[in-house]
Write a protein that holds these residues in place. Structure first.
Motif, mmCIF file in Angstrom:
data_model
loop_
_atom_site.group_PDB
_atom_site.id
_atom_site.type_symbol
_atom_site.label_atom_id
_atom_site.label_comp_id
_atom_site.label_asym_id
_atom_site.label_seq_id
_atom_site.Cartn_x
_atom_site.Cartn_y
_atom_site.Cartn_z
ATOM 1 N N PHE A 37 -12.017 -11.583 5.907
ATOM 2 C CA PHE A 37 -11.186 -10.496 6.430
ATOM 3 C C PHE A 37 -9.714 -10.761 6.150
ATOM 4 O O PHE A 37 -8.987 -9.886 5.660
ATOM 5 N N ASP A 38 -9.254 -11.965 6.450
ATOM 6 C CA ASP A 38 -7.848 -12.306 6.239
ATOM 7 C C ASP A 38 -7.480 -12.247 4.762
ATOM 8 O O ASP A 38 -6.398 -11.766 4.399
ATOM 9 N N ARG A 39 -8.378 -12.734 3.896
ATOM 10 C CA ARG A 39 -8.067 -12.728 2.457
ATOM 11 C C ARG A 39 -7.902 -11.306 1.951
ATOM 12 O O ARG A 39 -6.982 -11.011 1.178
ATOM 13 N N ILE A 40 -8.787 -10.412 2.391
ATOM 14 C CA ILE A 40 -8.703 -9.020 1.948
ATOM 15 C C ILE A 40 -7.443 -8.353 2.479
ATOM 16 O O ILE A 40 -6.708 -7.685 1.736
ATOM 17 N N PHE A 41 -7.159 -8.538 3.760
ATOM 18 C CA PHE A 41 -5.978 -7.888 4.338
ATOM 19 C C PHE A 41 -4.676 -8.504 3.842
ATOM 20 O O PHE A 41 -3.674 -7.801 3.664
ATOM 21 N N HIS A 42 -4.653 -9.799 3.594
ATOM 22 C CA HIS A 42 -3.442 -10.419 3.061
ATOM 23 C C HIS A 42 -3.136 -9.882 1.661
ATOM 24 O O HIS A 42 -1.966 -9.658 1.319
ATOM 25 N N THR A 43 -4.174 -9.675 0.858
ATOM 26 C CA THR A 43 -3.975 -9.172 -0.504
ATOM 27 C C THR A 43 -3.687 -7.682 -0.526
ATOM 28 O O THR A 43 -2.779 -7.221 -1.226
ATOM 29 N N ASN A 44 -4.451 -6.908 0.229
ATOM 30 C CA ASN A 44 -4.409 -5.455 0.128
ATOM 31 C C ASN A 44 -3.413 -4.769 1.053
ATOM 32 O O ASN A 44 -3.069 -3.610 0.837
ATOM 33 N N GLY A 63 -15.967 4.667 2.814
ATOM 34 C CA GLY A 63 -16.490 3.526 2.064
ATOM 35 C C GLY A 63 -17.924 3.196 2.420
ATOM 36 O O GLY A 63 -18.474 3.681 3.410
ATOM 37 N N GLN A 64 -18.524 2.339 1.608
ATOM 38 C CA GLN A 64 -19.907 1.933 1.840
ATOM 39 C C GLN A 64 -19.975 0.830 2.890
ATOM 40 O O GLN A 64 -18.980 0.185 3.200
ATOM 41 N N SER A 65 -21.171 0.592 3.395
ATOM 42 C CA SER A 65 -21.345 -0.389 4.466
ATOM 43 C C SER A 65 -20.907 -1.784 4.042
ATOM 44 O O SER A 65 -20.427 -2.569 4.870
ATOM 45 N N PHE A 66 -21.061 -2.100 2.748
ATOM 46 C CA PHE A 66 -20.686 -3.434 2.268
ATOM 47 C C PHE A 66 -19.209 -3.542 1.908
ATOM 48 O O PHE A 66 -18.771 -4.531 1.332
ATOM 49 N N LEU A 67 -18.453 -2.499 2.244
ATOM 50 C CA LEU A 67 -17.008 -2.496 1.980
ATOM 51 C C LEU A 67 -16.204 -2.309 3.264
ATOM 52 O O LEU A 67 -15.100 -1.770 3.249
ATOM 53 N N ALA A 68 -16.738 -2.778 4.383
ATOM 54 C CA ALA A 68 -16.073 -2.544 5.671
ATOM 55 C C ALA A 68 -14.638 -3.066 5.717
ATOM 56 O O ALA A 68 -13.710 -2.314 6.043
ATOM 57 N N PRO A 69 -14.373 -4.347 5.401
ATOM 58 C CA PRO A 69 -12.994 -4.816 5.454
ATOM 59 C C PRO A 69 -12.126 -4.229 4.336
ATOM 60 O O PRO A 69 -10.943 -3.945 4.552
ATOM 61 N N TYR A 70 -12.700 -4.014 3.157
ATOM 62 C CA TYR A 70 -11.952 -3.419 2.047
ATOM 63 C C TYR A 70 -11.517 -1.998 2.395
ATOM 64 O O TYR A 70 -10.342 -1.639 2.250
ATOM 65 N N SER A 71 -12.471 -1.189 2.868
ATOM 66 C CA SER A 71 -12.146 0.188 3.234
ATOM 67 C C SER A 71 -11.098 0.222 4.342
ATOM 68 O O SER A 71 -10.167 1.047 4.317
ATOM 69 N N SER A 72 -11.228 -0.682 5.299
ATOM 70 C CA SER A 72 -10.259 -0.753 6.392
ATOM 71 C C SER A 72 -8.865 -1.100 5.882
ATOM 72 O O SER A 72 -7.860 -0.556 6.352
ATOM 73 N N LYS A 99 -7.634 -0.454 2.912
ATOM 74 C CA LYS A 99 -7.067 0.684 2.194
ATOM 75 C C LYS A 99 -6.650 1.791 3.165
ATOM 76 O O LYS A 99 -5.673 2.507 2.926
ATOM 77 N N GLY A 100 -7.376 1.899 4.273
ATOM 78 C CA GLY A 100 -6.957 2.844 5.313
ATOM 79 C C GLY A 100 -5.639 2.431 5.937
ATOM 80 O O GLY A 100 -4.771 3.268 6.222
ATOM 81 N N ALA A 101 -5.470 1.127 6.137
ATOM 82 C CA ALA A 101 -4.206 0.626 6.681
ATOM 83 C C ALA A 101 -3.053 0.899 5.724
ATOM 84 O O ALA A 101 -1.959 1.308 6.134
ATOM 85 N N LEU A 102 -3.300 0.709 4.425
ATOM 86 C CA LEU A 102 -2.253 0.950 3.435
ATOM 87 C C LEU A 102 -1.919 2.439 3.346
ATOM 88 O O LEU A 102 -0.772 2.808 3.065
ATOM 89 N N ALA A 103 -2.899 3.279 3.587
ATOM 90 C CA ALA A 103 -2.647 4.727 3.606
ATOM 91 C C ALA A 103 -1.672 5.084 4.728
ATOM 92 O O ALA A 103 -0.718 5.844 4.534
ATOM 93 N N THR A 104 -1.896 4.528 5.913
ATOM 94 C CA THR A 104 -0.999 4.786 7.037
ATOM 95 C C THR A 104 0.387 4.220 6.771
ATOM 96 O O THR A 104 1.407 4.861 7.073
ATOM 97 N N LEU A 105 0.443 3.030 6.186
ATOM 98 C CA LEU A 105 1.731 2.428 5.846
ATOM 99 C C LEU A 105 2.487 3.309 4.855
ATOM 100 O O LEU A 105 3.711 3.482 4.963
ATOM 101 N N THR A 106 1.778 3.875 3.890
ATOM 102 C CA THR A 106 2.412 4.761 2.904
ATOM 103 C C THR A 106 3.112 5.928 3.600
ATOM 104 O O THR A 106 4.288 6.225 3.332
ATOM 105 N N LYS A 107 2.412 6.580 4.507
ATOM 106 C CA LYS A 107 2.997 7.727 5.205
ATOM 107 C C LYS A 107 4.122 7.303 6.153
ATOM 108 O O LYS A 107 5.149 7.984 6.267
ATOM 109 N N ASN A 108 3.935 6.176 6.816
ATOM 110 C CA ASN A 108 4.955 5.700 7.748
ATOM 111 C C ASN A 108 6.262 5.415 7.027
ATOM 112 O O ASN A 108 7.344 5.818 7.471
ATOM 113 N N ALA A 109 6.167 4.695 5.902
ATOM 114 C CA ALA A 109 7.376 4.355 5.144
ATOM 115 C C ALA A 109 8.011 5.602 4.524
ATOM 116 O O ALA A 109 9.241 5.730 4.470
ATOM 117 N N ALA A 110 7.167 6.517 4.056
ATOM 118 C CA ALA A 110 7.693 7.761 3.475
ATOM 119 C C ALA A 110 8.514 8.519 4.496
ATOM 120 O O ALA A 110 9.602 9.042 4.198
#
Length: 262
Positions: free
Chosen positions: A110-117, A152-161, A163-174
């Motif tokens: 989880f940390d590796r995915i969120f730290h990168t993405n 996202g698919q069931s095997f992409l739970a942390p990845y999809s999460s 990308k959802g976080a980055l989507a919110t960050l995009t709008k927040n910064a905009a």
């Protein structure tokens, strides 16, 4: 076709040595961009990518860094700024799509995915925005998300999460920096034909060398998304030609989110 619409763009591109990042760099070079810093982990691929851009007349540099490391992000930004003197654009294309479901994802994965993405893009955005505010200059950021941000698919739970976080960050910064003329947008590509995807398919799904042919045969338009196709949209979003466009999350896929088979 070569244009000059990105002649004023001075950009950092993460994941710039291959796939989406390098396709964007190539497109920007064709559109008049003369200052491109590529960030990635593979030194040999990075050097080759920078050399290809230099052959087009671009002042291109490769900076070896892992975007999961916040300190490395800061150092990479400082190195690029030191080389070019000023920057006004950022493309966050680097990502990991490591597999994990809700029940089998470890804290380490989880940390590796969120730290990168998420974490890496956040602090690179922070560095650019601080620079632009200090210089009182306009700028543009494009984050590369995924259609998986919708679910996202069931095997992409942390990845999809992530990308959802980055989507919110995009709008927040905009929203936060629109009066400073700093625009922040994102693209959400569907299943893509990239070198990284070939590795993922073999590693996680046991796919053979004919995986792409089989995958494309099953798609509505007979292909996966190609980096060169997506690059045109990213280049447009970065350019002054996209005007006041900010806070936009653009799906780039042949499948429509929310649709069901009829």
């Amino acid at each position: 076709m070569a244009t000059g619409r990105n002649s004023s763009t001075r950009v950092i591109i993460t994941g710039g040595a291959q796939g989406i990042g390098f396709a964007v760099a190539n497109r920007l070079a064709d559109e008049g961009c003369h200052a491109i810093a590529l960030i990635g982990r593979d030194k040999e691929k990075g050097k080759a990518a920078a050399a290809a851009l230099k052959a087009k007349g671009v002042d291109a540099i490769f900076i070896r860094a892992d975007v999961a490391d916040t300190g490395a992000c800061g150092s990479a930004f400082s190195e690029a700024l030191g080389h070019f003197g000023s920057l006004n654009a950022l493309v966050n294309a680097a990502a990991t799509s490591a597999r994990g479901s809700l029940t089998d994802t470890t804290p380490e994965l989880f940390d590796r995915i969120f730290h990168t993405n998420v974490r890496g893009p956040f602090f690179l955005m922070q560095a650019l925005v601080r620079h632009l505010l200090e210089a009182e200059k306009a700028g543009s950021i494009v984050n590369v998300l995924s259609m998986s941000a919708h679910c996202g698919q069931s095997f992409l739970a942390p990845y999809s999460s992530s990308k959802g976080a980055l989507a919110t960050l995009t709008k927040n910064a905009a929203n936060a920096y629109r009066t400073n003329r700093i625009r922040v947008n994102a693209v959400l590509p569907g299943w893509m034909d990239t070198p990284g995807e070939a590795v993922v398919q073999a590693q996680y799904h046991g796919a053979g060398p004919d995986w792409l042919e089989k995958a494309e045969a099953a798609q509505p338009m007979g292909q996966l998304v190609k980096p060169d196709q997506l690059a045109g949209l990213v280049a447009y979003m970065l350019s002054p030609e996209s005007g006041v466009m900010t806070g936009s999350l653009v799906d780039y896929d042949q499948n429509v989110a929310g649709a069901f088979p009829e």
